[in-house]
Motif scaffolding. Structure first.
Motif, mmCIF file in Angstrom:
data_model
loop_
_atom_site.group_PDB
_atom_site.id
_atom_site.type_symbol
_atom_site.label_atom_id
_atom_site.label_comp_id
_atom_site.label_asym_id
_atom_site.label_seq_id
_atom_site.Cartn_x
_atom_site.Cartn_y
_atom_site.Cartn_z
ATOM 1 N N CYS A 1 0.331 -5.188 62.483
ATOM 2 C CA CYS A 1 -0.933 -4.949 63.186
ATOM 3 C C CYS A 1 -1.782 -3.929 62.416
ATOM 4 C CB CYS A 1 -0.663 -4.390 64.568
ATOM 5 S SG CYS A 1 0.237 -5.500 65.648
ATOM 6 N N GLU B 1 -3.256 -1.420 63.519
ATOM 7 C CA GLU B 1 -3.024 -0.046 63.980
ATOM 8 C C GLU B 1 -1.867 0.639 63.248
ATOM 9 O OE1 GLU B 1 -3.318 -2.774 65.980
ATOM 10 O OE2 GLU B 1 -3.839 -2.195 68.025
ATOM 11 N N CYS C 1 -1.363 -4.540 71.208
ATOM 12 C CA CYS C 1 -0.241 -5.387 71.598
ATOM 13 C C CYS C 1 0.876 -4.506 72.167
ATOM 14 C CB CYS C 1 0.251 -6.199 70.405
ATOM 15 S SG CYS C 1 1.231 -5.247 69.223
ATOM 16 N N CYS D 1 2.336 -2.082 69.586
ATOM 17 C CA CYS D 1 1.479 -0.930 69.268
ATOM 18 C C CYS D 1 1.394 0.031 70.453
ATOM 19 C CB CYS D 1 0.099 -1.391 68.806
ATOM 20 S SG CYS D 1 0.153 -2.089 67.139
ATOM 21 N N ARG E 1 4.301 2.128 69.953
ATOM 22 C CA ARG E 1 4.128 3.077 68.841
ATOM 23 C C ARG E 1 3.221 4.222 69.254
ATOM 24 N NH1 ARG E 1 3.248 -2.300 65.620
ATOM 25 N NH2 ARG E 1 5.358 -2.656 64.838
HETATM 26 ZN ZN LIG Z 1 0.035 -4.338 67.563
#
Ligand SMILES: [Zn+2]
Length: 149
Positions: free
Chosen positions: A54, A56, A91, A94, A97
């Motif tokens: 991703c 990010e 998502c 993320c 995270r």
């Molecule tokens: Zn993501």
């Protein structure tokens, strides 16, 4: 409090244009750090789609490397056949995270009720039943130390 705002949106678009000028399909992200600075990144695409990352993830890893906190993040997409840019909510991966930096991290979310089509929301609103809250010392959200940072 710093939100995912138009400035952050614009920085993600700038990063996208810098990396893929004129591309009909692209994804980029931008994040405010706790000192007000901005990190940007693009999605990592690979022939083996399972290896994609991703947009990010670049800013997240860089902020973590610098020992800084992300306070707001936005992910912007350009898709074939659509005018302009679309804000993609983070998502699930993320969200996990970004959870390192707590429930108040603001993220850009797709929001049909907003005239712009997106708005800024805290992670807690995006994920009110965050699984790791079961382990939180304060019953709301695991601390940075619990996240291992
Ligand atoms: Zn993501």
């Amino acid at each position: 409090m710093m939100e995912a705002d138009q400035n952050l949106f614009d920085r993600a678009v700038d990063q996208m244009t810098l990396r893929w000028p004129g591309a009909s399909e692209a994804v980029a992200a931008a994040a405010y750090l706790d000192d007000g600075s901005i990190l940007t990144g693009v999605s990592l695409d690979n022939f083996n789609a399972a290896m994609n990352l991703c947009a990010e993830t670049g800013p997240i890893c860089e902020a973590y490397s610098q020992g800084r906190r992300i306070v707001a993040s936005i992910c912007v997409s350009r898709e074939p056949g659509r005018d302009g840019f679309t804000v993609l909510s983070p998502c699930g991966a993320c969200q996990e995270r970004l959870a390192i930096w707590g429930p108040t991290v603001e993220v850009g979310v797709s929001d049909a009720s907003s005239s712009s089509g997106w708005s800024s929301r805290p992670l807690l609103a995006v994920n009110p039943y965050y699984w790791a809250a079961a382990f939180a010392e304060d019953d709301v959200w695991p601390s940075a130390a619990q996240h291992g940072s």
